[in-house]
Structure formats: C-alpha cells, structure tokens
Write a protein that holds these residues in place. Structure first.
Motif, PDB file in Angstrom:
ATOM      1  N   LEU A 163      93.994   7.828 -88.537  1.00 32.41           N
ATOM      2  CA  LEU A 163      94.598   8.925 -89.295  1.00 32.41           C
ATOM      3  C   LEU A 163      94.437   8.627 -90.784  1.00 32.41           C
ATOM      4  O   LEU A 163      95.164   7.811 -91.349  1.00 32.41           O
ATOM      5  CB  LEU A 163      96.072   9.084 -88.935  1.00 32.41           C
ATOM      6  CG  LEU A 163      96.425  10.068 -87.802  1.00 32.41           C
ATOM      7  CD1 LEU A 163      96.168  11.500 -88.222  1.00 32.41           C
ATOM      8  CD2 LEU A 163      95.676   9.743 -86.522  1.00 32.41           C
ATOM      9  N   THR A 164      93.470   9.260 -91.418  1.00 35.37           N
ATOM     10  CA  THR A 164      93.240   8.982 -92.833  1.00 35.37           C
ATOM     11  C   THR A 164      94.381   9.506 -93.695  1.00 35.37           C
ATOM     12  O   THR A 164      94.548   9.069 -94.831  1.00 35.37           O
ATOM     13  CB  THR A 164      91.907   9.579 -93.313  1.00 35.37           C
ATOM     14  OG1 THR A 164      91.910  10.984 -93.096  1.00 35.37           O
ATOM     15  CG2 THR A 164      90.738   8.922 -92.574  1.00 35.37           C
ATOM     16  N   TYR A 165      95.156  10.442 -93.139  1.00 34.61           N
ATOM     17  CA  TYR A 165      96.443  10.812 -93.754  1.00 34.61           C
ATOM     18  C   TYR A 165      97.324  11.444 -92.695  1.00 34.61           C
ATOM     19  O   TYR A 165      96.859  12.216 -91.853  1.00 34.61           O
ATOM     20  CB  TYR A 165      96.282  11.779 -94.930  1.00 34.61           C
ATOM     21  CG  TYR A 165      97.594  11.944 -95.662  1.00 34.61           C
ATOM     22  CD1 TYR A 165      98.070  10.926 -96.486  1.00 34.61           C
ATOM     23  CD2 TYR A 165      98.388  13.074 -95.472  1.00 34.61           C
ATOM     24  CE1 TYR A 165      99.294  11.038 -97.113  1.00 34.61           C
ATOM     25  CE2 TYR A 165      99.612  13.197 -96.103  1.00 34.61           C
ATOM     26  CZ  TYR A 165     100.058  12.176 -96.919  1.00 34.61           C
ATOM     27  OH  TYR A 165     101.280  12.266 -97.533  1.00 34.61           O
ATOM     28  N   ASP A 166      98.611  11.126 -92.770  1.00 33.45           N
ATOM     29  CA  ASP A 166      99.578  11.651 -91.802  1.00 33.45           C
ATOM     30  C   ASP A 166     100.796  12.187 -92.529  1.00 33.45           C
ATOM     31  O   ASP A 166     101.628  11.425 -93.031  1.00 33.45           O
ATOM     32  CB  ASP A 166      99.990  10.556 -90.814  1.00 33.45           C
ATOM     33  CG  ASP A 166     101.051  11.045 -89.836  1.00 33.45           C
ATOM     34  OD1 ASP A 166     101.161  12.266 -89.634  1.00 33.45           O
ATOM     35  OD2 ASP A 166     101.767  10.188 -89.276  1.00 33.45           O
ATOM     36  N   SER A 167     100.896  13.501 -92.606  1.00 33.36           N
ATOM     37  CA  SER A 167     102.079  14.137 -93.213  1.00 33.36           C
ATOM     38  C   SER A 167     103.235  14.233 -92.226  1.00 33.36           C
ATOM     39  O   SER A 167     104.365  14.544 -92.605  1.00 33.36           O
ATOM     40  CB  SER A 167     101.711  15.537 -93.705  1.00 33.36           C
ATOM     41  OG  SER A 167     101.496  16.405 -92.597  1.00 33.36           O
ATOM     42  N   GLY A 168     102.945  13.991 -90.949  1.00 33.04           N
ATOM     43  CA  GLY A 168     103.913  14.235 -89.888  1.00 33.04           C
ATOM     44  C   GLY A 168     103.693  15.574 -89.219  1.00 33.04           C
ATOM     45  O   GLY A 168     104.287  15.868 -88.185  1.00 33.04           O
ATOM     46  N   GLY A 169     102.852  16.417 -89.840  1.00 33.04           N
ATOM     47  CA  GLY A 169     102.656  17.752 -89.299  1.00 33.04           C
ATOM     48  C   GLY A 169     103.919  18.582 -89.479  1.00 33.04           C
ATOM     49  O   GLY A 169     104.691  18.378 -90.418  1.00 33.04           O
ATOM     50  N   LEU A 170     104.164  19.505 -88.573  1.00 34.36           N
ATOM     51  CA  LEU A 170     105.355  20.355 -88.683  1.00 34.36           C
ATOM     52  C   LEU A 170     106.641  19.543 -88.538  1.00 34.36           C
ATOM     53  O   LEU A 170     107.690  19.962 -89.035  1.00 34.36           O
ATOM     54  CB  LEU A 170     105.296  21.477 -87.647  1.00 34.36           C
ATOM     55  CG  LEU A 170     104.228  22.553 -87.941  1.00 34.36           C
ATOM     56  CD1 LEU A 170     104.115  23.525 -86.784  1.00 34.36           C
ATOM     57  CD2 LEU A 170     104.538  23.293 -89.231  1.00 34.36           C
ATOM     58  N   SER A 171     106.571  18.388 -87.890  1.00 37.31           N
ATOM     59  CA  SER A 171     107.702  17.444 -87.895  1.00 37.31           C
ATOM     60  C   SER A 171     107.567  16.592 -89.156  1.00 37.31           C
ATOM     61  O   SER A 171     107.311  15.388 -89.114  1.00 37.31           O
ATOM     62  CB  SER A 171     107.677  16.575 -86.637  1.00 37.31           C
ATOM     63  OG  SER A 171     107.716  17.374 -85.472  1.00 37.31           O
ATOM     64  N   LEU A 172     107.743  17.251 -90.291  1.00 44.29           N
ATOM     65  CA  LEU A 172     107.356  16.710 -91.597  1.00 44.29           C
ATOM     66  C   LEU A 172     108.129  15.445 -91.958  1.00 44.29           C
ATOM     67  O   LEU A 172     109.348  15.373 -91.773  1.00 44.29           O
ATOM     68  CB  LEU A 172     107.596  17.780 -92.671  1.00 44.29           C
ATOM     69  CG  LEU A 172     107.078  17.521 -94.072  1.00 44.29           C
ATOM     70  CD1 LEU A 172     105.559  17.468 -94.079  1.00 44.29           C
ATOM     71  CD2 LEU A 172     107.582  18.618 -95.022  1.00 44.29           C
ATOM     72  N   LYS A 173     107.401  14.473 -92.497  1.00 45.99           N
ATOM     73  CA  LYS A 173     108.032  13.247 -92.978  1.00 45.99           C
ATOM     74  C   LYS A 173     108.750  13.514 -94.295  1.00 45.99           C
ATOM     75  O   LYS A 173     108.430  14.459 -95.022  1.00 45.99           O
ATOM     76  CB  LYS A 173     106.976  12.161 -93.220  1.00 45.99           C
ATOM     77  CG  LYS A 173     106.220  11.680 -91.998  1.00 45.99           C
ATOM     78  CD  LYS A 173     105.159  10.666 -92.410  1.00 45.99           C
ATOM     79  CE  LYS A 173     104.311  10.222 -91.232  1.00 45.99           C
ATOM     80  NZ  LYS A 173     105.052   9.336 -90.323  1.00 45.99           N
ATOM     81  N   MET A 174     109.672  12.619 -94.659  1.00 44.20           N
ATOM     82  CA  MET A 174     110.259  12.630 -95.993  1.00 44.20           C
ATOM     83  C   MET A 174     109.201  12.165 -96.992  1.00 44.20           C
ATOM     84  O   MET A 174     108.281  11.417 -96.645  1.00 44.20           O
ATOM     85  CB  MET A 174     111.473  11.707 -96.047  1.00 44.20           C
ATOM     86  CG  MET A 174     112.595  12.095 -95.111  1.00 44.20           C
ATOM     87  SD  MET A 174     113.394  13.641 -95.582  1.00 44.20           S
ATOM     88  CE  MET A 174     114.278  13.120 -97.056  1.00 44.20           C
ATOM     89  N   THR A 175     109.328  12.588 -98.249  1.00 44.05           N
ATOM     90  CA  THR A 175     108.322  12.261 -99.266  1.00 44.05           C
ATOM     91  C   THR A 175     108.098  10.769 -99.383  1.00 44.05           C
ATOM     92  O   THR A 175     106.947  10.304 -99.443  1.00 44.05           O
ATOM     93  CB  THR A 175     108.744  12.829-100.633  1.00 44.05           C
ATOM     94  OG1 THR A 175     108.884  14.243-100.521  1.00 44.05           O
ATOM     95  CG2 THR A 175     107.697  12.506-101.695  1.00 44.05           C
ATOM     96  N   ASP A 176     109.161   9.986 -99.430  1.00 44.55           N
ATOM     97  CA  ASP A 176     109.014   8.535 -99.568  1.00 44.55           C
ATOM     98  C   ASP A 176     108.192   7.949 -98.424  1.00 44.55           C
ATOM     99  O   ASP A 176     107.452   6.985 -98.612  1.00 44.55           O
ATOM    100  CB  ASP A 176     110.390   7.859 -99.618  1.00 44.55           C
ATOM    101  CG  ASP A 176     111.120   8.116-100.934  1.00 44.55           C
ATOM    102  OD1 ASP A 176     110.455   8.609-101.876  1.00 44.55           O
ATOM    103  OD2 ASP A 176     112.328   7.843-101.014  1.00 44.55           O
ATOM    104  N   SER A 177     108.331   8.527 -97.249  1.00 42.38           N
ATOM    105  CA  SER A 177     107.602   8.035 -96.086  1.00 42.38           C
ATOM    106  C   SER A 177     106.140   8.445 -96.106  1.00 42.38           C
ATOM    107  O   SER A 177     105.298   7.811 -95.466  1.00 42.38           O
ATOM    108  CB  SER A 177     108.243   8.549 -94.793  1.00 42.38           C
ATOM    109  OG  SER A 177     109.581   8.111 -94.694  1.00 42.38           O
TER     110      SER A 177
END
Length: 501
Positions: free
Chosen positions: A272-286
């Motif tokens: 995963l070259t980047y993982d935002s969490g998708g719709l189960s969105l991560k917190m910004t710090d994470s």
C-alpha cells in the motif's frame, strides 16, 4: 574494499580491511572486549600511556557501548582516539556488536572525522571472523540518512574507515562483501519506505523495481489493472478502485536452484503506497506516516536484491499487490460483499482493514500461478501488533513448526527480534461472516492473530508464515544503527532464512 555510496550528494564512504590509512588518519577507534588489557600494534606510545591512565583511574571501564574520547597532538596533527567498550563475551551478539560500532561511528561524525582507523589487533581471529560482517553492517547502516528532498543536506564527514586486524583479508573478504550487500539492501528498503506517497505511486514503485531487477539481475514482470482484472484478483481491485493512481501487480523472479526447481519460496509483501483508511477514514495524525504502509513490499524488494547480488542457489518469487487505499465515489464501502481470486466471498466491515484483502489475492496468485512450495507474507498489518509487542518485536503467526524454526534461527543471526503468536482453530471462528464466507475483521480482540488467520484461509496446504512489522518497520527516533523513519526491518531476517533454508 567497499565503496559505499551514501546517496547524499554523491558522497562515498570507503571501507577497507587491512589496508592501513597512514598520514591522513584523524581518528582511531580502539575496541575492548571482556578485558581492558590488549596489544594494539603500531599504536603510538603516548596514546597507550593516556589509555592506561584512563583505565587505572576507572574513567573508562570497557562497558557495552561505553565511549571515551581522547584528543592528542600527534605527528604535528590533532588526532582523536575513541575507546569503545564491547562489554563481556557472554552477552556479546552480532546485534550488540553492530550497535556498539554504530555508536562509535556516530561519535566520529560528531567529531567531524574524515579518515578513521578501526583497530582490532587485540581481538582474536575467532572474534574477527565471527563479527566482521556485523562491524561493516554497523558502519553502513549507521551513516544512513534520508535527505533527498532537503535543499541543505547533512552529508557525513567520513570519507574512509580502515579496519585493521590480524586476520588475512582474503579470509574475510566474502563476509565483508556480504555485509555490504545486505546493509545496502536494508538501506534500499529504507529509501523506498521513506519516499512520500506523491513521489512513489504504484506505477512509480513498479518502475523502480524494474530498475532494481536490472541492476541486481532478477526478472521483473509488471501487470496493469486490466491484466489484474483478467487474473481475477477482485479483492485487490476493490481496495484499489477508490484511487486515481492505478494499481500495479509486481512479480519478481529469482530462480537459480535448477536441481530443485519445485522448491520455491513465495515472498508476498504488502504494497500500500498510501493508506488513508478509505471510507473508514484514519485520523490525520495516523495518516501522516501511511507512506510506510508498503514496508513489507520494501523488505521483499531488498531481500530479493540481496540474494541476487550474492548469487545464492535458491528459488524465490516475490509478489507485491501495489495500490493506494483512498476515498472517492467509487471506493468500496463498509458492508460490501466482495469476491477474491480464490473464489471466497468477504464481508467488508472496515475499509481500513485493506492490507489483508490485497495480500490474500497476492498469496493466491503466487500459489496458483507460480506454484510456490511455501509462502511467507510480510506486512504492516495491524495496530494490535504495536499494542502487543511495541516497536521492538515483530509478531509472527505460522501453520508450520519447522518453517517457523527456520525463521527463528534467521532472526537470531540478523538480530531482528520476532515472537510467535498462537494459531488455535478457535481464532478462525472470529472471522466467520453470517452472510459471506469470511469477514475482514475479527473484532476488537486478538487483532493481529485474526488478521493472520484471515490470510491463512488462502494458503491452502502450503507451509506459511505471516510477519506483522507494523511496530518494527518505523522508528520515531534515531538510535544506534536505526534511523528515524523507515528501519528496513525484515530484509536481514528474510535473507538469512533463504540463505540457510
């Protein structure tokens, strides 16, 4: 002799063994093990007298990683003498030697040393043969910095380090060469993982692996999204479809054991070259460090590069399902039922449990299409691994005792710590879905184990190991030979596993 490019403005560190640096030497490192007595051939008498005073006055005791610096005016020049303690023989390991050497090299950097002599004349031949590779690794790993995007770089002052010992250099050249290749492969992994996501998309990563394959001499095959679809890798594509940067399936082949062509290890790295969490969105710090969610891929790439450069007689196929997990109107959603390459259906409870979805299709690919005889996957998979083991130890789950014992042996050589978690049948009950074959999370308990057994559902009858490097692949601070940021965890352990299997 090693010419080690440090990737900082083209600067190069030269490591020599038993090729004395003479007039231009500005720093000498003297290592002590078990005793403060030792014969250092060719060391100035004034230096020995100063050391003798420090020892007798107990200002230097030779304890592990103890450093004492003496600055003297010798031969019309100022010269730094670094006394380095290695502790005692009973507690000494390769990792501890590597750490102590790194501490001494960092002290040299503080002193702005350029040309260094590391004197081991007082050490036995057995010590040198056992630890010379760890000494070289400690040097190379400790000077690593990722400053590619800084306009003002902190280039190391060090130009050369000469390691002097009684052992003939021809006897240890192969160890020095292996140390250089392995440390360089670890630094390669660090570079890949440290790259920001806007500079290393799945396509960029694929192109980079092609370059590495040409340089290291292994075969690389790249599959685009249409070819991935034709392979039936539906779970992988579900994760990727929310991103504007398309996925790439990266397959690396190194097949050099012709006599045992059916004995193939499959290495699968989470990419995963980047993982935002998708719709189960991560917190910004994470999200800030989620460029590192391809550390498993970096470890596989570094490992295959190392075994190829060492020309090991083994068969290894590496697979990376590279993609981004992003938000868009096309992104997969919590509650979706998705399919997989193996035909199993999966209920998505959390789109941030995406790594295992890409991994199961990659695992199925390497078994079905490449017919590997055993599988090891390595991934930054769960926060639960951090909760359980912190940043010190990699969590491991396996279905095969002998395979695990081989990994455990390799980890003791590498110094990268692992710990095996249980794999009881009851854990599989936690990932059963009411409306599909499986669900992609097992609830709030035993998160590392349930993520692993989810992958295990796709390994069929193959011996299998899962390594969760979520805690060990990234460091919040610099210490010894570990830099702040990507650590390169896994490369050394996987290399020694393959070499000694």
């Amino acid at each position: 002799m090693i010419n080690q490019n440090l990737n900082k403005g083209g600067s190069t560190l030269i490591i020599k063994v038993n090729e004395k640096i003479k007039d231009n030497c500005d720093t000498v490192i003297l290592a002590y093990l078990d005793t403060l007595e030792g014969l250092f051939e060719g060391v100035d008498e004034d230096v020995l007298n100063s050391i003798d005073y420090l020892i007798k006055s107990k200002q230097f005791k030779g304890e592990y990683k103890e450093i004492k610096v003496i600055t003297l005016y010798l031969d019309n020049n100022l010269k730094n003498i670094i006394l380095l303690g290695l502790g005692d023989k009973e507690t000494l390991t390769g990792q501890r030697v590597r750490g102590a050497v790194a501490r001494a090299v960092k002290e040299c950097e503080k002193l702005c040393s350029k040309n260094i002599q590391f004197i081991l004349d007082n050490m036995s031949d057995d010590f040198v043969k056992k630890y010379i590779n760890y000494i070289c690794e400690g040097i190379i790993l400790s000077v690593y910095k990722f400053e590619k995007y800084k306009t003002s770089k902190r280039e190391t002052n060090i130009d050369s380090i000469c390691i002097n010992c009684k052992v003939n250099k021809e006897e240890i050249n192969h160890l020095v060469n292996e140390a250089n290749i392995l440390a360089s492969a670890t630094n390669l992994c660090r570079d890949l993982v440290n790259e920001p996501a806007n500079k290393l998309t799945p396509i960029d990563l694929a192109n980079k692996v092609v370059e590495i394959g040409k340089e290291s001499n292994f075969l690389v095959e790249i599959y685009d999204e249409k070819q991935i679809e034709n392979l039936g890798m539906k779970a992988y594509l579900e994760v990727a479809k929310g991103a504007s940067n398309p996925p790439r399936l990266i397959v690396m082949k190194y097949m050099k054991d012709i006599e045992n062509k059916d004995n193939i290890l499959g290495l699968v790295g989470k990419g995963l070259t980047y993982d935002s969490g998708g719709l189960s969105l991560k917190m910004t710090d994470s999200m800030v460090e989620m460029k590192s969610d391809m550390a498993g891929a970096g470890a596989v790439i570094g490992t295959i590069s190392a075994i190829a450069k060492m020309n090991l007689k083994v068969n290894v196929i590496g697979v990376i399902a590279a993609c981004e997990n992003m938000i868009s109107s096309n992104a997969y959603k919590p509650g979706d039922i998705i399919e997989s390459m193996a035909g199993k259906t999966i209920e998505v409870l959390n789109t941030d449990a995406e790594g295992r979805l890409t991994l199961v299709d990659a695992v199925n690919y390497v078994i079905e299409k490449e017919n590997v005889s055993k599988v090891l996957d390595i991934a930054t998979l769960t926060g639960a691994a951090l909760v359980a083991l912190g940043t010190i130890t990699t969590a491991v789950v396996s279905n095969n005792d002998n395979f695990y014992l081989q990994l455990e042996k390799a980890s003791k050589i590498s110094g990268e710590k692992i710990w095996r978690l249980p794999n009881y049948p009851e854990y599989k009950e936690l990932i059963k879905s009411d409306i599909a074959d499986l669900k992609n999370t097992g609830g709030k308990y035993a998160g590392t184990i349930t993520a692993a057994v989810f992958i295990e559902e796709f390994v069929k009858d193959r011996p299998w190991i899962h390594m969760d490097i979520a805690g060990t692949s990234w460091s919040e601070k610099e210490f010894d030979y570990i830099p702040k940021g990507a650590t390169g965890e896994g490369v050394m352990t996987l290399y020694h596993l393959i070499k000694n299997s």
